[in-house]
Design a protein around this motif. Structure first.
Motif, PDB file in Angstrom:
ATOM      1  N   ALA A  24      13.921  10.911  13.043  1.00  0.00           N
ATOM      2  CA  ALA A  24      14.367   9.421  12.761  1.00  0.00           C
ATOM      3  C   ALA A  24      13.991   8.957  11.480  1.00  0.00           C
ATOM      4  O   ALA A  24      14.915   8.292  10.804  1.00  0.00           O
ATOM      5  N   GLY A  25      12.816   9.496  10.825  1.00  0.00           N
ATOM      6  CA  GLY A  25      12.500   9.083   9.519  1.00  0.00           C
ATOM      7  C   GLY A  25      13.492   9.746   8.370  1.00  0.00           C
ATOM      8  O   GLY A  25      13.533   9.013   7.464  1.00  0.00           O
ATOM      9  N   LYS A  26      14.226  10.853   8.734  1.00  0.00           N
ATOM     10  CA  LYS A  26      14.970  11.248   7.751  1.00  0.00           C
ATOM     11  C   LYS A  26      16.134  10.605   7.775  1.00  0.00           C
ATOM     12  O   LYS A  26      16.841  10.497   6.589  1.00  0.00           O
ATOM     13  N   PHE A  27      16.715   9.791   8.865  1.00  0.00           N
ATOM     14  CA  PHE A  27      17.784   8.922   8.911  1.00  0.00           C
ATOM     15  C   PHE A  27      17.575   7.580   8.234  1.00  0.00           C
ATOM     16  O   PHE A  27      18.366   7.093   7.462  1.00  0.00           O
ATOM     17  N   ILE A  28      16.250   7.111   8.603  1.00  0.00           N
ATOM     18  CA  ILE A  28      15.835   5.577   8.332  1.00  0.00           C
ATOM     19  C   ILE A  28      15.734   5.624   6.762  1.00  0.00           C
ATOM     20  O   ILE A  28      16.117   4.604   6.078  1.00  0.00           O
ATOM     21  N   ILE A  29      15.237   6.847   6.039  1.00  0.00           N
ATOM     22  CA  ILE A  29      15.160   6.707   4.595  1.00  0.00           C
ATOM     23  C   ILE A  29      16.341   6.780   3.815  1.00  0.00           C
ATOM     24  O   ILE A  29      16.470   6.351   2.513  1.00  0.00           O
ATOM     25  N   GLN A  30      17.416   7.031   4.460  1.00  0.00           N
ATOM     26  CA  GLN A  30      18.779   7.013   3.839  1.00  0.00           C
ATOM     27  C   GLN A  30      19.328   5.598   3.918  1.00  0.00           C
ATOM     28  O   GLN A  30      20.386   5.334   2.983  1.00  0.00           O
ATOM     29  N   SER A  31      18.602   4.722   4.636  1.00  0.00           N
ATOM     30  CA  SER A  31      19.108   3.316   4.378  1.00  0.00           C
ATOM     31  C   SER A  31      18.357   2.307   4.160  1.00  0.00           C
ATOM     32  O   SER A  31      18.668   1.270   3.632  1.00  0.00           O
ATOM     33  N   PHE A  32      16.812   2.500   4.200  1.00  0.00           N
ATOM     34  CA  PHE A  32      15.954   1.539   3.778  1.00  0.00           C
ATOM     35  C   PHE A  32      14.883   2.156   2.625  1.00  0.00           C
ATOM     36  O   PHE A  32      14.588   3.324   3.115  1.00  0.00           O
ATOM     37  N   PRO A  33      14.476   1.412   1.874  1.00  0.00           N
ATOM     38  CA  PRO A  33      13.259   1.859   1.090  1.00  0.00           C
ATOM     39  C   PRO A  33      11.832   2.065   2.056  1.00  0.00           C
ATOM     40  O   PRO A  33      11.863   1.361   3.026  1.00  0.00           O
ATOM     41  N   VAL A  34      11.000   2.745   1.560  1.00  0.00           N
ATOM     42  CA  VAL A  34       9.773   3.300   2.484  1.00  0.00           C
ATOM     43  C   VAL A  34       9.088   2.095   2.767  1.00  0.00           C
ATOM     44  O   VAL A  34       8.890   1.815   4.107  1.00  0.00           O
ATOM     45  N   PHE A  35       8.752   1.163   1.894  1.00  0.00           N
ATOM     46  CA  PHE A  35       7.703   0.296   2.669  1.00  0.00           C
ATOM     47  C   PHE A  35       8.485  -0.755   3.123  1.00  0.00           C
ATOM     48  O   PHE A  35       7.887  -1.355   4.161  1.00  0.00           O
ATOM     49  N   LEU A  36       9.877  -1.104   2.879  1.00  0.00           N
ATOM     50  CA  LEU A  36      10.555  -2.179   3.921  1.00  0.00           C
ATOM     51  C   LEU A  36      10.629  -1.772   5.028  1.00  0.00           C
ATOM     52  O   LEU A  36      10.775  -2.359   6.039  1.00  0.00           O
ATOM     53  N   ALA A  37      10.977  -0.192   5.198  1.00  0.00           N
ATOM     54  CA  ALA A  37      11.352   0.073   6.597  1.00  0.00           C
ATOM     55  C   ALA A  37      10.194   0.179   7.393  1.00  0.00           C
ATOM     56  O   ALA A  37      10.215  -0.127   8.728  1.00  0.00           O
ATOM     57  N   ASN A  38       9.059   0.395   6.788  1.00  0.00           N
ATOM     58  CA  ASN A  38       7.726   0.394   7.617  1.00  0.00           C
ATOM     59  C   ASN A  38       7.318  -1.417   7.791  1.00  0.00           C
ATOM     60  O   ASN A  38       6.865  -1.507   8.879  1.00  0.00           O
ATOM     61  N   GLU A  39       7.609  -2.147   6.899  1.00  0.00           N
ATOM     62  CA  GLU A  39       7.147  -3.501   7.127  1.00  0.00           C
ATOM     63  C   GLU A  39       8.048  -4.156   8.379  1.00  0.00           C
ATOM     64  O   GLU A  39       7.415  -4.644   9.286  1.00  0.00           O
ATOM     65  N   LEU A  40       9.330  -3.744   8.381  1.00  0.00           N
ATOM     66  CA  LEU A  40      10.422  -4.289   9.496  1.00  0.00           C
ATOM     67  C   LEU A  40       9.876  -3.447  10.903  1.00  0.00           C
ATOM     68  O   LEU A  40       9.820  -4.109  11.879  1.00  0.00           O
TER      69      LEU A  40
END
Length: 295
Positions: A24-40
């Motif tokens: 899932a992380g492989k997909f999410i980093i294609q859409s969100f920057p790392v820090f923002l993805a984790n904050e959300l």
């Protein structure tokens, strides 16, 4: 016996869920920057956990030692783990990341000896050596093709695994004094606070309007399933079994991530990677057996 089996099952399920986060992380980093993805992710988890926590248990007053332990658990297992894991996934394949996560039991065994004063046995020593050799073998593919980017990504994944080991050991240290729901809630809130300033900086140039429904679904999956469910299952299991046993059961993390990487990402496992994985599985076998204490 049945209680320990249930506890072991919870840890295995938690690790299987965490393994899915590699894909899932492989997909999410294609859409969100790392820090923002984790904050959300941790905002979603906190929004789900805080009302449940207040309703079921109310505000828990802990001593300083437990507050510090839970904060360090969030720092290593949430903040640093996710930064290293998602940054590593941006440089290497999910298959290689999944195989490298197989070193988690060996890493946990080493840290358990030094931090929890557990006995260091011959099997642990041999298991650690096999795990290290297996990891090196996995990376021969990158070295032989002079793929320094992939190698750097693999090293970041290995750093994430060290942080996950600390997360397990710290969780064990307060598992009998603090409930799983309290730990999951506080870890999620600490995670949201740690990522917040970096996420704000990234959000200023991020196009939220371009995010699809499916991509928001990944954020919810990370927040509810990977964070809330897996954290609670892991903490409940740690209350009943040793850190070493939990470390051995973490072998379900790489199995889950490798299988899912093949199914959803279409990634192939090379012969050398199979060989490296074989050595790591041998290390898991040695770590699961009792042996004579060294010294």
């Amino acid at each position: 016996m049945n209680t320990q089996m249930w506890a072991s099952g919870k840890v295995m399920l938690a690790m299987t869920i965490v393994g899915s986060s590699v894909v899932a992380g492989k997909f999410i980093i294609q859409s969100f920057p790392v820090f923002l993805a984790n904050e959300l992710r941790f905002l979603v988890a906190s929004a789900a956990l805080v009302p449940l926590w207040m309703k079921v248990e109310g505000f828990s007053v802990l001593d300083r030692k437990d507050y510090l332990s839970i904060f360090l658990q969030a720092l290593f297992g949430v903040f640093l783990f996710n930064i290293l894991m998602l940054s590593g996934l941006s440089l290497t394949s999910a298959i290689e990341a999944g195989i490298i996560t197989s070193t988690l039991p060996a890493c946990t065994a080493i840290l358990s000896v030094f931090l929890l004063k557990e006995h260091f046995t011959r099997n642990i020593g041999l298991g650690v050596l096999m795990a290290v050799f297996g990891t090196v073998l996995i990376n021969i593919t990158s070295i032989s093709t002079i793929d320094l980017t992939s190698l750097a990504g693999n090293l970041l994944i290995l750093g994430a695994i060290c942080c996950e080991s600390l997360f397990i050991i710290l969780g064990k240290s307060h598992s009998k004094r603090v409930s799983a729901l309290t730990v999951a809630t506080m870890v999620s809130c600490f995670g949201a606070v740690l990522f917040f300033p970096f996420a704000i900086a990234e959000s200023r140039s991020f196009a939220f309007k371009e995010v699809t429904f499916a991509e928001w679904g990944l954020v919810v999956y990370f927040g509810i399933i990977v964070t809330v469910l897996a954290f609670i299952l892991m903490q409940q299991g740690l209350a009943r079994i040793s850190a070493t046993s939990a470390g051995i059961l973490t072998s379900f993390l790489p199995i889950s991530s490798i299988v899912l990487s093949s199914l959803f990402l279409g990634e192939k496992i090379s012969f050398l990677q199979c060989g490296g994985f074989g050595f790591i599985l041998g290390a898991l076998y040695l770590l699961s057996k009792p042996s004579t204490q060294i010294g």
